[in-house]
Design a protein around this motif. Structure first.
Motif, PDB file in Angstrom:
ATOM      1  N   ILE A 189       1.790  -1.076   1.081  1.00  5.48           N
ATOM      2  CA  ILE A 189       3.123  -1.535   0.675  1.00  5.48           C
ATOM      3  C   ILE A 189       3.947  -0.447  -0.003  1.00  5.48           C
ATOM      4  O   ILE A 189       5.104  -0.671  -0.368  1.00  5.48           O
ATOM      5  CB  ILE A 189       3.066  -2.770  -0.253  1.00  5.48           C
ATOM      6  CG1 ILE A 189       2.465  -2.409  -1.624  1.00  5.48           C
ATOM      7  CG2 ILE A 189       2.298  -3.907   0.400  1.00  5.48           C
ATOM      8  CD1 ILE A 189       2.609  -3.533  -2.658  1.00  5.48           C
ATOM      9  N   LEU A 192       7.610   0.362   1.335  1.00  3.16           N
ATOM     10  CA  LEU A 192       8.685  -0.628   1.371  1.00  3.16           C
ATOM     11  C   LEU A 192       9.806  -0.245   0.401  1.00  3.16           C
ATOM     12  O   LEU A 192       9.548   0.356  -0.641  1.00  3.16           O
ATOM     13  CB  LEU A 192       8.153  -2.025   1.034  1.00  3.16           C
ATOM     14  CG  LEU A 192       7.695  -2.865   2.234  1.00  3.16           C
ATOM     15  CD1 LEU A 192       6.491  -2.242   2.913  1.00  3.16           C
ATOM     16  CD2 LEU A 192       7.382  -4.286   1.806  1.00  3.16           C
ATOM     17  N   ASP A 204      15.497  -7.144   5.359  1.00  2.00           N
ATOM     18  CA  ASP A 204      14.286  -7.946   5.580  1.00  2.00           C
ATOM     19  C   ASP A 204      14.332  -9.161   4.665  1.00  2.00           C
ATOM     20  O   ASP A 204      14.057  -9.056   3.466  1.00  2.00           O
ATOM     21  CB  ASP A 204      13.031  -7.119   5.284  1.00  2.00           C
ATOM     22  CG  ASP A 204      11.732  -7.896   5.543  1.00  2.00           C
ATOM     23  OD1 ASP A 204      11.808  -9.088   5.923  1.00  2.00           O
ATOM     24  OD2 ASP A 204      10.652  -7.307   5.342  1.00  2.00           O
ATOM     25  N   HIS A 207      11.379  -9.675   2.344  1.00  2.93           N
ATOM     26  CA  HIS A 207      11.102  -8.731   1.246  1.00  2.93           C
ATOM     27  C   HIS A 207      11.994  -9.106   0.073  1.00  2.93           C
ATOM     28  O   HIS A 207      12.983  -8.452  -0.240  1.00  2.93           O
ATOM     29  CB  HIS A 207      11.361  -7.300   1.707  1.00  2.93           C
ATOM     30  CG  HIS A 207      10.936  -6.248   0.714  1.00  2.93           C
ATOM     31  ND1 HIS A 207       9.848  -6.385  -0.129  1.00  2.93           N
ATOM     32  CD2 HIS A 207      11.478  -5.032   0.418  1.00  2.93           C
ATOM     33  CE1 HIS A 207       9.726  -5.311  -0.884  1.00  2.93           C
ATOM     34  NE2 HIS A 207      10.709  -4.475  -0.584  1.00  2.93           N
ATOM     35  N   ARG A 289       7.071 -10.423   1.546  1.00  6.86           N
ATOM     36  CA  ARG A 289       6.657  -9.478   2.588  1.00  6.86           C
ATOM     37  C   ARG A 289       5.421  -8.705   2.150  1.00  6.86           C
ATOM     38  O   ARG A 289       4.483  -8.505   2.939  1.00  6.86           O
ATOM     39  CB  ARG A 289       7.790  -8.509   2.909  1.00  6.86           C
ATOM     40  CG  ARG A 289       7.409  -7.422   3.930  1.00  6.86           C
ATOM     41  CD  ARG A 289       7.043  -8.026   5.291  1.00  6.86           C
ATOM     42  NE  ARG A 289       8.207  -8.541   5.973  1.00  6.86           N
ATOM     43  CZ  ARG A 289       8.164  -9.402   6.985  1.00  6.86           C
ATOM     44  NH1 ARG A 289       6.992  -9.869   7.414  1.00  6.86           N
ATOM     45  NH2 ARG A 289       9.271  -9.833   7.562  1.00  6.86           N
ATOM     46  N   GLU A 290       5.398  -8.268   0.913  1.00  5.40           N
ATOM     47  CA  GLU A 290       4.239  -7.521   0.426  1.00  5.40           C
ATOM     48  C   GLU A 290       2.987  -8.393   0.420  1.00  5.40           C
ATOM     49  O   GLU A 290       1.896  -7.927   0.778  1.00  5.40           O
ATOM     50  CB  GLU A 290       4.537  -6.962  -0.964  1.00  5.40           C
ATOM     51  CG  GLU A 290       5.542  -5.821  -0.929  1.00  5.40           C
ATOM     52  CD  GLU A 290       6.180  -5.510  -2.270  1.00  5.40           C
ATOM     53  OE1 GLU A 290       6.677  -4.387  -2.432  1.00  5.40           O
ATOM     54  OE2 GLU A 290       6.192  -6.397  -3.159  1.00  5.40           O
ATOM     55  N   ILE A 293       1.782  -8.604   3.980  1.00  4.73           N
ATOM     56  CA  ILE A 293       1.135  -7.361   4.396  1.00  4.73           C
ATOM     57  C   ILE A 293      -0.260  -7.254   3.793  1.00  4.73           C
ATOM     58  O   ILE A 293      -1.207  -6.798   4.450  1.00  4.73           O
ATOM     59  CB  ILE A 293       2.007  -6.155   4.004  1.00  4.73           C
ATOM     60  CG1 ILE A 293       3.280  -6.128   4.864  1.00  4.73           C
ATOM     61  CG2 ILE A 293       1.238  -4.843   4.155  1.00  4.73           C
ATOM     62  CD1 ILE A 293       4.301  -5.093   4.437  1.00  4.73           C
ATOM     63  N   GLN A 299       4.281  -6.017   9.685  1.00  4.40           N
ATOM     64  CA  GLN A 299       5.459  -5.955   8.836  1.00  4.40           C
ATOM     65  C   GLN A 299       6.655  -6.696   9.428  1.00  4.40           C
ATOM     66  O   GLN A 299       7.597  -7.025   8.705  1.00  4.40           O
ATOM     67  CB  GLN A 299       5.827  -4.495   8.556  1.00  4.40           C
ATOM     68  CG  GLN A 299       6.825  -4.321   7.423  1.00  4.40           C
ATOM     69  CD  GLN A 299       6.899  -2.898   6.927  1.00  4.40           C
ATOM     70  OE1 GLN A 299       5.905  -2.168   6.958  1.00  4.40           O
ATOM     71  NE2 GLN A 299       8.064  -2.485   6.466  1.00  4.40           N
TER      72      GLN A 299
END
Length: 348
Positions: A189, A192, A204, A207, A289-290, A293, A299
């Motif tokens: 991550i 990002l 995103d 995110h 998002r993290e 992941i 992603q």
């Protein structure tokens, strides 16, 4: 070569992983309609919103067609078996009988291959023992063990129970791929874009990070990666943690360490106060998002239409998912198993 159906498919973590390994997944079944968008947008498979208790062998057989090797995968909801519920009466939980219905479908369809994944404590329950006994009575060779996902390249300290079964011969999970060299939080991550608490990356929609109260902002600024609330000034420590009973919860309000794998992602992984979900270097909790992941989702994996995204809904899908990497390892193991079979064992 292997054609699969994914029961209790959720947002598609197991399906995505098996597809990476070369398995064709025709359909995913789940009672949670909110998972349909994620499952179908990311995987070339149909989503069937249906309770497994009403699924029939006939409809599953129709998906398989004249498949050479049929795989039935099922990761029943783990809440009744979770360590969080130890000591509680979960016998009336509506999820409890689902493993028996999975066993029923195996008995009626007789797929060549079976896999299931669950929390390690599933082995302590009679329903699991019955499940394994039924497989063996039907002629399946069974491999089952607790798996440390970090040994297979997942950037997360997650332990799961994995079962593989085959009517075609002895089967086992492949050997660890990352023993002694875990994938770290920073590796996955660290690239990002930076965002602040309460903000969202304009490129995103996933995110995005949850807001922090002024008090929690002070707390995270005093938090050390890998440390705990014990590092804070006394005036920032919650009253419940000052009590003797509260001192046994050192991992809440914690920051991850960038040079190590992350903690187990839960359905509340977006909240700073819900575990060690603080970003290792930025003053915020990890973004959705993290979290995805860290569960090894690609992603670009989508979970909801951008205008419908909520932390609670997406967090639940991420936390409940089979990590994609674990699904891939299961898929690779199954593919290697059938590749090693003598030609005469190939179904007509």
């Amino acid at each position: 070569m292997i054609d699969a159906i994914d029961l209790f498919c959720g947002a598609g973590g197991l399906t995505a992983g098996m597809r990476k390994a070369g398995i064709t997944v025709h359909a995913g079944y789940d009672i949670e309609r909110q998972c349909e968008y994620a499952y179908q947008e990311n995987n070339d498979a149909a989503f069937v919103a249906k309770d497994v208790q009403s699924v029939t062998a006939e409809e599953l057989t129709a998906w398989y067609g004249d498949s050479r090797y049929r795989l039935l995968a099922g990761c029943a909801p783990c809440q009744p078996f979770s360590s969080y519920n130890q000591g509680k009466d979960t016998s009336t939980d509506r999820k409890w009988p689902l493993l028996y219905h999975f066993a029923r479908l195996i008995r009626e369809v007789q797929p060549e291959l079976v896999t299931m994944e669950n929390v390690p404590d599933v082995t302590k329950h009679q329903v699991y023992q019955d499940f394994v006994e039924n497989l063996r009575e039907q002629g399946y060779e069974v491999w089952a063990d607790r798996v440390s996902c970090v040994d297979y390249g997942l950037p997360q300290n997650r332990r799961r129970h994995v079962l593989l079964a085959s009517k075609l011969g002895s089967i086992e999970l492949i050997s660890p791929t990352h023993s002694g060299r875990p994938v770290t939080v920073e590796e996955v991550i660290g690239n990002l874009p930076r965002i602040a608490a309460g903000d969202c990356d304009p490129n995103d929609p996933l995110h995005r990070a949850a807001t922090l109260t002024p008090l929690n902002m002070k707390r995270i600024l005093h938090s050390k990666p890998g440390g705990s609330w014990k590092d804070w000034p006394k005036e920032l420590v919650a009253s419940c943690h000052r009590k003797a009973s509260g001192k046994t919860y050192p991992s809440v309000y914690g920051r991850m360490r960038g040079d190590q794998p992350g903690p187990t992602m839960t359905t509340l992984c977006y909240g700073f106060g819900n575990g060690r979900f603080g970003h290792p270097t930025q003053a915020r909790a990890i973004s959705l998002r993290e979290a995805a992941i860290l569960q090894s989702f690609p992603q670009d994996y989508v979970f909801m239409e951008p205008e419908k995204i909520t932390f609670k809904a997406v967090g639940r899908m991420i936390g409940n998912a089979v990590p994609v990497r674990l699904g891939e390892i299961i898929g690779i193991s199954l593919m290697r198993h059938v590749d090693s079979l003598p030609q005469e064992q190939i179904r007509a």
